[in-house]
Scaffold this active site. Structure first.
Site, PDB file in Angstrom:
ATOM      1  N   ALA A   7       0.840  -1.201   0.000  1.00 52.78           N
ATOM      2  CA  ALA A   7       0.000   0.000   0.000  1.00 52.78           C
ATOM      3  C   ALA A   7       0.876   1.252   0.000  1.00 52.78           C
ATOM      4  CB  ALA A   7      -0.916  -0.010   1.217  1.00 52.78           C
TER       5      ALA A   7
ATOM      6  N   SER B 188      28.012 -19.706 -25.154  1.00 51.63           N
ATOM      7  CA  SER B 188      27.138 -20.827 -24.790  1.00 51.63           C
ATOM      8  C   SER B 188      27.960 -21.755 -23.900  1.00 51.63           C
ATOM      9  CB  SER B 188      26.647 -21.545 -26.030  1.00 51.63           C
ATOM     10  OG  SER B 188      27.755 -21.941 -26.791  1.00 51.63           O
TER      11      SER B 188
ATOM     12  N   GLU C  33      26.506 -22.096  -9.696  1.00 50.09           N
ATOM     13  CA  GLU C  33      25.198 -21.429  -9.741  1.00 50.09           C
ATOM     14  C   GLU C  33      24.170 -22.347 -10.379  1.00 50.09           C
ATOM     15  OE1 GLU C  33      27.631 -17.966 -11.758  1.00 50.09           O
ATOM     16  OE2 GLU C  33      25.478 -17.779 -12.095  1.00 50.09           O
TER      17      GLU C  33
ATOM     18  N   LYS D 243      21.544 -23.569 -13.071  1.00 53.02           N
ATOM     19  CA  LYS D 243      21.371 -23.306 -14.506  1.00 53.02           C
ATOM     20  C   LYS D 243      19.887 -23.042 -14.687  1.00 53.02           C
ATOM     21  CE  LYS D 243      22.455 -23.834 -19.028  1.00 53.02           C
ATOM     22  NZ  LYS D 243      21.357 -22.974 -19.440  1.00 53.02           N
TER      23      LYS D 243
ATOM     24  N   ASP E 279      16.322 -22.354 -16.230  1.00 50.13           N
ATOM     25  CA  ASP E 279      15.658 -22.820 -17.436  1.00 50.13           C
ATOM     26  C   ASP E 279      14.823 -21.664 -17.974  1.00 50.13           C
ATOM     27  OD1 ASP E 279      13.797 -25.860 -18.172  1.00 50.13           O
ATOM     28  OD2 ASP E 279      15.125 -24.617 -19.353  1.00 50.13           O
TER      29      ASP E 279
ATOM     30  N   ARG F 179      19.634 -13.462 -26.724  1.00 55.31           N
ATOM     31  CA  ARG F 179      20.924 -14.008 -27.134  1.00 55.31           C
ATOM     32  C   ARG F 179      20.978 -14.195 -28.648  1.00 55.31           C
ATOM     33  NH1 ARG F 179      23.121 -18.746 -28.363  1.00 55.31           N
ATOM     34  NH2 ARG F 179      25.283 -19.055 -27.764  1.00 55.31           N
TER      35      ARG F 179
ATOM     36  N   GLU G 250      19.623 -14.364 -17.108  1.00 49.94           N
ATOM     37  CA  GLU G 250      18.517 -15.185 -17.594  1.00 49.94           C
ATOM     38  C   GLU G 250      17.182 -14.595 -17.135  1.00 49.94           C
ATOM     39  OE1 GLU G 250      20.051 -17.994 -18.917  1.00 49.94           O
ATOM     40  OE2 GLU G 250      18.411 -19.420 -19.242  1.00 49.94           O
TER      41      GLU G 250
ATOM     42  N   TYR H   7      24.321 -13.211 -14.307  1.00 55.06           N
ATOM     43  CA  TYR H   7      25.376 -14.181 -14.050  1.00 55.06           C
ATOM     44  C   TYR H   7      26.676 -13.946 -14.806  1.00 55.06           C
ATOM     45  CZ  TYR H   7      23.246 -16.588 -18.097  1.00 55.06           C
ATOM     46  OH  TYR H   7      22.708 -16.910 -19.302  1.00 55.06           O
TER      47      TYR H   7
ATOM     48  N   LYS I 219      23.922 -31.044 -16.234  1.00 58.24           N
ATOM     49  CA  LYS I 219      22.468 -31.099 -16.374  1.00 58.24           C
ATOM     50  C   LYS I 219      21.846 -32.161 -15.469  1.00 58.24           C
ATOM     51  CE  LYS I 219      21.627 -28.071 -19.652  1.00 58.24           C
ATOM     52  NZ  LYS I 219      20.805 -28.404 -20.783  1.00 58.24           N
TER      53      LYS I 219
ATOM     54  N   CYS J   9     -17.050 -50.653 -23.954  1.00 62.04           N
ATOM     55  CA  CYS J   9     -15.845 -51.068 -23.238  1.00 62.04           C
ATOM     56  C   CYS J   9     -15.041 -52.013 -24.131  1.00 62.04           C
ATOM     57  CB  CYS J   9     -16.226 -51.763 -21.938  1.00 62.04           C
ATOM     58  SG  CYS J   9     -14.809 -52.513 -21.116  1.00 62.04           S
TER      59      CYS J   9
ATOM     60  N   CYS K 224     -15.169 -55.679 -22.309  1.00 61.69           N
ATOM     61  CA  CYS K 224     -16.374 -56.502 -22.154  1.00 61.69           C
ATOM     62  C   CYS K 224     -17.508 -56.094 -23.084  1.00 61.69           C
ATOM     63  CB  CYS K 224     -16.850 -56.475 -20.713  1.00 61.69           C
ATOM     64  SG  CYS K 224     -17.587 -54.901 -20.244  1.00 61.69           S
TER      65      CYS K 224
ATOM     66  N   CYS L  44     -16.896 -47.804 -17.752  1.00 64.40           N
ATOM     67  CA  CYS L  44     -17.514 -49.007 -18.299  1.00 64.40           C
ATOM     68  C   CYS L  44     -18.629 -49.387 -17.335  1.00 64.40           C
ATOM     69  CB  CYS L  44     -16.468 -50.118 -18.380  1.00 64.40           C
ATOM     70  SG  CYS L  44     -17.191 -51.766 -18.421  1.00 64.40           S
TER      71      CYS L  44
ATOM     72  N   CYS M  67     -17.295 -57.263 -16.265  1.00 60.64           N
ATOM     73  CA  CYS M  67     -16.179 -56.846 -17.131  1.00 60.64           C
ATOM     74  C   CYS M  67     -14.878 -57.473 -16.625  1.00 60.64           C
ATOM     75  CB  CYS M  67     -16.064 -55.324 -17.116  1.00 60.64           C
ATOM     76  SG  CYS M  67     -14.624 -54.725 -18.004  1.00 60.64           S
TER      77      CYS M  67
HETATM   78  N1  5U1 Z   1      23.962 -19.584 -14.050  1.00 59.50           N
HETATM   79  C1  5U1 Z   1      24.457 -19.463 -15.288  1.00 59.50           C
HETATM   80  N2  5U1 Z   1      23.807 -19.785 -16.380  1.00 59.50           N
HETATM   81  N3  5U1 Z   1      24.625 -19.499 -17.405  1.00 59.50           N
HETATM   82  C2  5U1 Z   1      24.450 -19.634 -18.749  1.00 59.50           C
HETATM   83  N4  5U1 Z   1      25.669 -18.980 -15.578  1.00 59.50           N
HETATM   84  C3  5U1 Z   1      25.792 -18.997 -16.912  1.00 59.50           C
HETATM   85  N5  5U1 Z   1      26.802 -18.619 -17.695  1.00 59.50           N
HETATM   86  C4  5U1 Z   1      26.654 -18.725 -19.018  1.00 59.50           C
HETATM   87  C5  5U1 Z   1      25.476 -19.246 -19.585  1.00 59.50           C
HETATM   88  C6  5U1 Z   1      25.315 -19.370 -21.042  1.00 59.50           C
HETATM   89  O1  5U1 Z   1      27.651 -18.386 -19.834  1.00 59.50           O
HETATM   90  C7  5U1 Z   1      28.847 -17.934 -19.170  1.00 59.50           C
HETATM   91  C8  5U1 Z   1      29.942 -18.830 -19.513  1.00 59.50           C
HETATM   92  C9  5U1 Z   1      29.065 -16.510 -19.519  1.00 59.50           C
END
Ligand code: 5U1
Length: 691
Positions: A33, A81, A112, A114, A116, A135, A172, A224, A314, A414, A417, A432, A438
């Site tokens: 608020a 990558s 750290e 990764k 998604d 990217r 990310e 990151y 992974k 069914c 049966c 059924c 059955c």
């Molecule tokens: N946590 C994390 N995810 N990630 C993805 N760190 C990180 N670093 C990345 C990528 C593609 O590339 C670094 C090597 C800069």
């Protein structure tokens, strides 16, 4: 005017500070608020003085007009990558390569999650957010600045005095799981397409042409890595220090980020992150290890655009693509007809699967899944995999481009049966109508009857139940007790076409099964009641009924009113029970079971007629470490207590074990006496000795 400009700046600073405390430090300083009041004041001042509006103002997060398209952006430093490791051995290779090339025994890694989500790059000039891009292919991405501005945790201005002239931050964008679930619930309710996973949610939201749409789907950002940096005072020498520096500038970094030494250090972190994975508010698909020291990173260098100093470890894949061979239906114990997909075998979450549930006809219609389709399936924990989405582009089509397979239709008869399959109004499940006529329902009923928590017939699994029904040796559970070793051997001979099946082994198997069937005759009333599969009567209700009525005869003759007088039995359950015992076929089966010698202790209700807890109602809640709640309940009943499932004013004692929840709260509110496990064990020990 100067005062107004000053007030505008003060409001912005306050709002930024509040956002930083909330999103980065996870330590809110003002209420929603209060935030709203400051925001509205700023909005009205800016409306009255448009010359004071600046793109970094918190009011401008959703200001931009819908764009016709996204411009492309060339990254001044390519976006990297990461290589992947799918096993501990691959991580070991990675660590050993570094140890060998650097001559360091236990290199230190920054660790750290990764995420998604979607990788992006943010550009700040003189502390102001000027551009954000996806990217793309690593060299060129799309300008999604307007949409990124809507992410409240992303700073529009950097904090502190010493900000670099140019700072590019990589990280990310993710869609929180709660937001993903809420989005899908809304989509389902309004008949729209659901998102396959939070990553698609983040990507789809960022690629909206109207930033207002992006703003309506709260996203989060985690920093990151660095891109271009110009005009900074001395930069940190380690990645872990960069993360702290970014945090001080106002960027959210993962609270899970840590460091670890050598192979053991990273593998320990992987295990611990895997254990916490489900509890995190965001989806992660692995753990990233980066050499912490920049001088060591430089020494390791790159292959192509992937650093040799970092790797993504992974988690075992939990979503994979495969192809549907056919759509089949299953008929369950209660007649529920459940569709499922028979698929080409695929490895997911560490196991090979060929079946995925499709739940019901509505779900199939939503997914529009057909035979031949490529599908994405998901396996969460140990549950049966489910089909998440059809890969529409990969649907098989004929020369005219039309799908080869028609949409799936639920059978009206069914498949086992031939009885009608019906779906009652308002129900999602089709059933059924064949009942125990059955064979599929008979198999499941038999399998359930023999289950460990019911009559506990060792060796009578689903396959044997199928064989017994298929060969017509068993039509009702009572027939089990008529079987002979010779019957079973006959059955095996009829079904087992393998020449090499050894006669002596088969005989031993048949004798063992007959012995288990025989042993199951000595049972308890509650096991028999549960095993009969009366609709809605689970293990715990069966127990309640057995204890309340004491004998099968008393239960069979109980009126609806006396059934409803039992704790936890409502009108519908009472009707199911009455209906079951009124059915002549069921009466016959029960009579035959007793005639074959199935027996159980009965007579008076099993609750003790005297004891230190006589007249007391006890509720057990939460987990006990020394015994199950059922065992504790039985012991308390032997001491005269009435054990109930719900707390009320009539409750005398609540025994609260580990993680006790609402029942404990209610007991506290009502001022009911509360014992912990130690008090319970001391009490039981004292009275067992007495007894
Ligand atoms: N946590 C994390 N995810 N990630 C993805 N760190 C990180 N670093 C990345 C990528 C593609 O590339 C670094 C090597 C800069």
């Amino acid at each position: 005017m100067k005062d107004i400009a000053g007030r505008v700046e003060a409001l912005r600073a306050q709002l930024e500070e509040a956002n930083h405390r909330y999103y980065v430090l996870d330590d809110p300083s003002i209420t929603d608020a209060e935030w709203d009041a400051l925001f509205r004041e700023l909005q009205s001042l800016e409306a009255a003085h448009p010359e004071l509006v600046s793109p970094e103002s918190p009011t401008q997060r959703v200001g931009a007009k819908p764009s016709g398209k996204f411009e492309s952006v060339t990254h001044s430093i390519p976006m990297l990558s990461l290589g992947n490791a799918f096993s501990d051995e691959e991580v070991e290779d990675f660590v050993n390569r570094i140890r060998k090339e650097l001559g360091v025994e236990a290199p230190v890694f920054s660790i750290e999650p990764k995420f998604d989500g979607l990788a992006i790059s943010l550009r700040y000039e003189h502390g102001r957010f000027v551009r954000g891009a996806t990217r793309g292919d690593g060299l060129t991405g799309e300008d999604v600045t307007a949409n990124l501005r809507t992410i409240k945790s992303l700073p529009l201005r950097l904090r502190g005095e010493a900000v670099p002239a140019v700072l590019e931050v990589r990280g990310e964008v993710v869609m929180p799981k709660a937001e993903f679930d809420a989005y899908n619930a809304r989509a389902l309710a309004s008949g729209q397409k659901v998102l396959a996973n939070p990553r698609n949610g983040a990507a789809g939201s960022l690629r909206q042409l109207d930033p207002a749409v992006t703003a309506s789907r709260p996203l989060a950002f985690f920093a990151y890595a660095l891109g271009e940096v110009e005009g900074a005072e001395a930069l940190p020498t380690r990645h872990s220090e960069v993360l702290q520096w970014l945090r001080s500038l106002g960027f959210p970094i993962s609270a899970e980020a840590t460091t670890g030494e050598g192979l053991q250090g990273v593998l320990d972190a992987f295990k611990s992150m895997g254990e916490r994975r489900d509890a995190l508010p965001f989806d992660i698909d692995g753990v990233v290890y980066k050499l912490d020291r920049f001088d060591q990173q430089r020494e390791m260098g790159f292959v192509s655009r992937a650093p040799r100093w970092a790797i993504a470890h992974k988690f075992p894949a939990q979503e994979v693509t495969t192809r549907v061979e056919s759509i089949e239906v299953n008929v369950g114990r209660t007649g529920a007809v459940t569709p499922w997909a028979l698929m080409q075998p695929v490895h997911v979450g560490g196991v090979t699967v060929t079946r995925a549930t499709l739940h019901n006809a509505d779900q199939i219609a939503r997914l529009d899944v057909r035979a031949g389709d490529a599908v994405i399936i998901r396996r969460a924990g140990d549950v049966i995999p489910e089909v998440v989405r059809v890969v529409e582009e990969a649907r098989p089509v004929d020369a005219a481009g039309m799908p080869i397979h028609p949409p799936f239709e639920m059978p009206t008869k069914c498949p086992v049966c031939g009885s009608a399959v019906e779906r009652e109004e308002g129900e999602v499940v089709a059933r059924c109508t064949g009942g125990l006529f059955c064979p599929a329902q008979r198999v499941q009923a038999l399998f359930h009857f023999a289950g460990r928590r019911a009559m506990d017939i060792e060796g009578l699994g689903e396959k044997i139940a199928e064989a017994l029904v298929e060969t017509d040796l068993v039509r009702s559970p009572a027939d089990l007790y008529r079987l002979t070793v010779e019957d079973l051997l006959d059955m095996k001979r009829r079904l087992d076409t393998r020449e090499d099946a050894k006669e002596s082994q088969a005989t031993r198997w048949a004798e063992n099964l007959i012995a288990s069937i025989d042993a199951s005759k000595n049972t308890q009333l509650e096991r028999l009641l549960f095993g009969l599969g009366i609709p809605d009567i689970g293990e715990s209700t069966a127990k309640t009924l057995a204890r309340h009525f004491g004998s099968l005869e008393a239960l069979q003759n109980a009126s609806l009113e006396s059934l409803m007088a039992v704790n936890d039995i409502g009108a519908i359950m009472a009707q199911h029970i009455r209906h079951f015992f009124d059915e002549p076929h069921n009466q016959e089966v029960l009579g035959a079971l007793l005639a074959h010698g199935v027996s159980f202790p009965e007579g008076a209700p099993q609750r003790a007629v005297e004891g230190p807890l006589l007249g007391k109602t006890v509720v057990l809640t939460g987990g006990l470490s020394a015994m199950s709640r059922d065992e504790a309940g039985a012991k308390l009943e032997q001491l005269g207590a009435k054990v109930s499932g719900s707390v009320s004013k009539k409750t005398s004692i609540v025994i609260a074990g580990e993680s006790a929840g609402s029942k404990l709260t209610k007991a506290q509110e009502l001022g009911v006496e509360i014992w912990d496990e130690t008090q319970l064990m001391t009490f039981l020990a004292a009275h067992e000795r007495d007894g």
